[in-house]
Motif scaffolding. Structure first.
Motif, PDB file in Angstrom:
ATOM      1  N   CYS A  66     -15.337 -16.107 109.367  1.00 11.55           N
ATOM      2  CA  CYS A  66     -14.185 -16.298 108.473  1.00 11.55           C
ATOM      3  C   CYS A  66     -13.533 -14.969 108.151  1.00 11.55           C
ATOM      4  CB  CYS A  66     -14.611 -16.972 107.165  1.00 11.55           C
ATOM      5  SG  CYS A  66     -14.946 -18.718 107.344  1.00 11.55           S
ATOM      6  N   ARG A  67     -12.249 -14.871 108.372  1.00 11.90           N
ATOM      7  CA  ARG A  67     -11.508 -13.664 108.038  1.00 11.90           C
ATOM      8  C   ARG A  67     -10.256 -13.973 107.225  1.00 11.90           C
ATOM      9  NH1 ARG A  67     -15.594 -12.155 109.678  1.00 11.90           N
ATOM     10  NH2 ARG A  67     -16.115 -10.540 111.212  1.00 11.90           N
ATOM     11  N   ASP A  68      -9.794 -15.203 107.262  1.00 10.33           N
ATOM     12  CA  ASP A  68      -8.511 -15.558 106.670  1.00 10.33           C
ATOM     13  C   ASP A  68      -8.571 -15.566 105.148  1.00 10.33           C
ATOM     14  OD1 ASP A  68      -6.199 -17.271 105.779  1.00 10.33           O
ATOM     15  OD2 ASP A  68      -5.855 -17.321 107.941  1.00 10.33           O
ATOM     16  N   PHE A  69      -7.594 -14.935 104.521  1.00 10.92           N
ATOM     17  CA  PHE A  69      -7.522 -14.872 103.067  1.00 10.92           C
ATOM     18  C   PHE A  69      -7.417 -16.266 102.444  1.00 10.92           C
ATOM     19  CE2 PHE A  69      -4.591 -14.459  99.309  1.00 10.92           C
ATOM     20  CZ  PHE A  69      -5.545 -13.990  98.416  1.00 10.92           C
ATOM     21  N   ASP A  70      -6.750 -17.180 103.115  1.00  9.23           N
ATOM     22  CA  ASP A  70      -6.590 -18.532 102.567  1.00  9.23           C
ATOM     23  C   ASP A  70      -7.927 -19.264 102.478  1.00  9.23           C
ATOM     24  OD1 ASP A  70      -3.911 -18.539 101.939  1.00  9.23           O
ATOM     25  OD2 ASP A  70      -3.293 -19.123 103.958  1.00  9.23           O
ATOM     26  N   TYR A  71      -8.873 -18.960 103.363  1.00 12.33           N
ATOM     27  CA  TYR A  71     -10.209 -19.544 103.226  1.00 12.33           C
ATOM     28  C   TYR A  71     -10.874 -19.055 101.943  1.00 12.33           C
ATOM     29  CZ  TYR A  71     -10.069 -21.128 108.117  1.00 12.33           C
ATOM     30  OH  TYR A  71      -9.752 -21.757 109.296  1.00 12.33           O
ATOM     31  N   LEU A  72     -10.765 -17.761 101.706  1.00  7.25           N
ATOM     32  CA  LEU A  72     -11.342 -17.173 100.490  1.00  7.25           C
ATOM     33  C   LEU A  72     -10.707 -17.798  99.253  1.00  7.25           C
ATOM     34  CD1 LEU A  72     -13.423 -14.870  99.886  1.00  7.25           C
ATOM     35  CD2 LEU A  72     -11.453 -13.371  99.557  1.00  7.25           C
ATOM     36  N   ARG A  73      -9.401 -17.928  99.282  1.00  7.43           N
ATOM     37  CA  ARG A  73      -8.676 -18.526  98.159  1.00  7.43           C
ATOM     38  C   ARG A  73      -9.031 -20.006  98.009  1.00  7.43           C
ATOM     39  NH1 ARG A  73      -2.485 -16.922  97.852  1.00  7.43           N
ATOM     40  NH2 ARG A  73      -2.573 -17.587 100.009  1.00  7.43           N
ATOM     41  N   ASP A 117       2.258  -6.549 102.574  1.00  9.29           N
ATOM     42  CA  ASP A 117       3.328  -6.144 101.663  1.00  9.29           C
ATOM     43  C   ASP A 117       2.810  -6.160 100.229  1.00  9.29           C
ATOM     44  OD1 ASP A 117       3.436  -8.797 100.656  1.00  9.29           O
ATOM     45  OD2 ASP A 117       4.963  -9.370 102.122  1.00  9.29           O
ATOM     46  N   SER A 118       3.636  -5.776  99.271  1.00  5.13           N
ATOM     47  CA  SER A 118       3.199  -5.629  97.880  1.00  5.13           C
ATOM     48  C   SER A 118       2.750  -6.953  97.278  1.00  5.13           C
ATOM     49  CB  SER A 118       4.325  -5.025  97.039  1.00  5.13           C
ATOM     50  OG  SER A 118       5.504  -5.810  97.129  1.00  5.13           O
ATOM     51  N   THR A 119       3.406  -8.046  97.665  1.00  2.46           N
ATOM     52  CA  THR A 119       3.024  -9.353  97.137  1.00  2.46           C
ATOM     53  C   THR A 119       1.654  -9.772  97.640  1.00  2.46           C
ATOM     54  OG1 THR A 119       5.304 -10.127  96.872  1.00  2.46           O
ATOM     55  CG2 THR A 119       3.601 -11.815  97.108  1.00  2.46           C
ATOM     56  N   GLU A 120       1.391  -9.580  98.930  1.00  2.00           N
ATOM     57  CA  GLU A 120       0.092  -9.937  99.511  1.00  2.00           C
ATOM     58  C   GLU A 120      -1.034  -9.107  98.906  1.00  2.00           C
ATOM     59  OE1 GLU A 120       1.328 -11.311 104.029  1.00  2.00           O
ATOM     60  OE2 GLU A 120       1.376  -9.182 103.518  1.00  2.00           O
ATOM     61  N   ARG A 121      -0.784  -7.837  98.667  1.00  2.00           N
ATOM     62  CA  ARG A 121      -1.792  -6.976  98.049  1.00  2.00           C
ATOM     63  C   ARG A 121      -2.054  -7.414  96.603  1.00  2.00           C
ATOM     64  NH1 ARG A 121      -4.073  -2.488  99.890  1.00  2.00           N
ATOM     65  NH2 ARG A 121      -2.695  -2.560 101.694  1.00  2.00           N
ATOM     66  N   GLU A 122      -0.985  -7.760  95.904  1.00  2.00           N
ATOM     67  CA  GLU A 122      -1.118  -8.212  94.519  1.00  2.00           C
ATOM     68  C   GLU A 122      -1.920  -9.510  94.436  1.00  2.00           C
ATOM     69  OE1 GLU A 122       0.077  -8.001  90.259  1.00  2.00           O
ATOM     70  OE2 GLU A 122      -0.174  -6.591  91.910  1.00  2.00           O
ATOM     71  N   GLU A 123      -1.667 -10.436  95.354  1.00  2.00           N
ATOM     72  CA  GLU A 123      -2.407 -11.700  95.383  1.00  2.00           C
ATOM     73  C   GLU A 123      -3.899 -11.467  95.578  1.00  2.00           C
ATOM     74  OE1 GLU A 123       0.903 -14.826  97.210  1.00  2.00           O
ATOM     75  OE2 GLU A 123      -0.452 -13.741  98.557  1.00  2.00           O
ATOM     76  N   ARG A 124      -4.242 -10.567  96.458  1.00  2.00           N
ATOM     77  CA  ARG A 124      -5.656 -10.283  96.726  1.00  2.00           C
ATOM     78  C   ARG A 124      -6.327  -9.630  95.529  1.00  2.00           C
ATOM     79  NH1 ARG A 124      -3.091 -11.101 101.134  1.00  2.00           N
ATOM     80  NH2 ARG A 124      -4.097 -11.582 103.137  1.00  2.00           N
ATOM     81  N   PRO A 158      -4.459  -5.733  89.311  1.00  2.00           N
ATOM     82  CA  PRO A 158      -3.079  -6.180  89.557  1.00  2.00           C
ATOM     83  C   PRO A 158      -2.108  -5.413  88.669  1.00  2.00           C
ATOM     84  CG  PRO A 158      -4.548  -8.049  89.233  1.00  2.00           C
ATOM     85  CD  PRO A 158      -5.322  -6.832  88.840  1.00  2.00           C
ATOM     86  N   THR A 159      -0.881  -5.297  89.131  1.00  2.00           N
ATOM     87  CA  THR A 159       0.134  -4.569  88.376  1.00  2.00           C
ATOM     88  C   THR A 159       1.180  -5.476  87.767  1.00  2.00           C
ATOM     89  OG1 THR A 159       1.534  -4.272  90.323  1.00  2.00           O
ATOM     90  CG2 THR A 159      -0.154  -2.598  89.914  1.00  2.00           C
ATOM     91  N   GLY A 160       1.326  -6.697  88.337  1.00  2.00           N
ATOM     92  CA  GLY A 160       2.379  -7.584  87.861  1.00  2.00           C
ATOM     93  C   GLY A 160       3.721  -7.309  88.493  1.00  2.00           C
ATOM     94  N   ARG A 161       3.773  -6.362  89.400  1.00  2.00           N
ATOM     95  CA  ARG A 161       5.038  -6.007  90.043  1.00  2.00           C
ATOM     96  C   ARG A 161       5.103  -6.577  91.460  1.00  2.00           C
ATOM     97  NH1 ARG A 161       3.509  -0.937  87.969  1.00  2.00           N
ATOM     98  NH2 ARG A 161       2.957  -0.235  90.071  1.00  2.00           N
ATOM     99  N   ASN A 162       6.321  -6.848  91.889  1.00  2.00           N
ATOM    100  CA  ASN A 162       6.589  -7.224  93.286  1.00  2.00           C
ATOM    101  C   ASN A 162       5.783  -8.433  93.747  1.00  2.00           C
ATOM    102  OD1 ASN A 162       8.289  -4.949  93.549  1.00  2.00           O
ATOM    103  ND2 ASN A 162       6.497  -3.657  93.912  1.00  2.00           N
ATOM    104  N   CYS A 163       5.614  -9.408  92.851  1.00  2.00           N
ATOM    105  CA  CYS A 163       4.914 -10.628  93.234  1.00  2.00           C
ATOM    106  C   CYS A 163       5.842 -11.809  92.981  1.00  2.00           C
ATOM    107  CB  CYS A 163       3.623 -10.781  92.428  1.00  2.00           C
ATOM    108  SG  CYS A 163       2.456 -11.930  93.185  1.00  2.00           S
ATOM    109  N   ASN A 164       5.953 -12.713  93.943  1.00  2.00           N
ATOM    110  CA  ASN A 164       6.865 -13.844  93.806  1.00  2.00           C
ATOM    111  C   ASN A 164       6.341 -14.810  92.762  1.00  2.00           C
ATOM    112  OD1 ASN A 164       8.415 -12.817  95.932  1.00  2.00           O
ATOM    113  ND2 ASN A 164       7.134 -13.843  97.461  1.00  2.00           N
TER     114      ASN A 164
END
Length: 288
Positions: A66-73, A117-124, A158-164
């Motif tokens: 398993c490598r996919d972030f969506d599995y972890l989520r 990107d910044s959103t993907e990093r923030e999600e993780r 998390p910073t709260g910035r650049n996240c959808n």
């Protein structure tokens, strides 16, 4: 599907929705029962979503690949959905799957795939620290082990910035993630206090014959908690009524979450003290 399973279960149990300033249906149905929304065909039952996710996620023997972030989520959300249904054994199983995948992939920020990107990093970052707090909480409430220590963490807050996100301008120009990071701080302190408490009571404690003084440590951690709390913006100290607007209600929810978490930390800290009996500790907790 995992997010839908959790949302459906919470709606079933009376969570307020947009435009619903009250407590929803308030029936508090258990797993497998339908509320008015589900019965009217407006919301599929949570277990339907849950089953779809279980079918899509890899089996335990496939976790090494398993490598996919969506599995972890997905594992994280199924742990929460199981907790909502009071299926504690299932919750602990998915907590275990999550941390297995974390360990196999050495999921430090430096090891994340390049090009995020910044959103993907923030999600993780949000997933990492939110699940850390769930792990500590589970350890306290169900006397489970803590799978991961905060001192091993190599992931930024998390910073709260650049996240959808759906909110536009946060109230008082303060992003809700400010409180969320404070909440994480509380659980990091809680983890250390809990570790000291369990070490002292363990029959395998090699230093059991020596006198261990903890009040200074407790005072230091409590002072740090108070210092961090005083630095919080005023909006996170106000218990506001539910309005049905998520952009506003998240602040009142987090203010209540802070008070509950500070009370939990205080109870663990008081349990470390040996110069007060149980009645005295309870009275100190109530007074505070």
């Amino acid at each position: 599907m995992a997010a839908c399973a959790l949302a459906s279960a919470r709606m079933r149990d009376g969570a307020p929705t947009n435009g619903d300033g009250g407590g929803g249906s308030g029936h508090g149905y258990g797993y497998g029962q339908e509320n008015v929304l589900v019965g009217a065909g407006m919301m599929p039952p949570a277990q339907m979503f849950f089953a779809a996710v279980e079918e899509a996620l890899p089996s335990p023997r496939d976790l090494l690949q398993c490598r996919d972030f969506d599995y972890l989520r997905g594992f994280a959300l199924l742990a929460l959905a199981s907790l909502q249904d009071a299926r504690i054994g299932v919750t602990q199983m998915y907590i275990g799957h999550y941390f297995t995948m974390l360990a196999v992939n050495q999921w430090h920020e430096a090891n994340w795939l390049g090009g995020l990107d910044s959103t993907e990093r923030e999600e993780r970052r949000r997933l990492y620290w939110s699940f850390y707090t769930l792990d500590v909480y589970s350890s306290i409430v169900w006397d489970d082990c803590i799978h991961f220590q905060e001192s091993h963490a190599e992931v930024e807050y998390p910073t709260g910035r650049n996240c959808n996100e759906t909110e536009s301008a946060p109230l008082d120009s303060t992003h809700w993630v400010v409180e969320w990071d404070y909440f994480t701080d509380l659980y990091r302190i809680l983890e250390h206090n809990l570790s000291r408490l369990r070490t002292r009571s363990s029959r395998f404690y090699l230093m059991a014959g020596e006198s261990v003084s903890t009040p200074a440590l407790n005072m230091s951690s409590q002072d740090r908690v108070n210092e961090l709390y005083m630095a919080l913006p005023r909006i996170f100290k106000q218990l506001r009524p539910c309005t049905g607007d998520p952009a506003k209600d998240i602040y009142g929810f987090q203010a209540a979450n802070i008070q509950a978490s500070m009370a939990l930390l205080k109870m663990v800290a008081l349990s470390l003290e040996t110069d007060h009996d149980a009645e005295r500790k309870c009275s100190l907790q109530v007074c505070s």
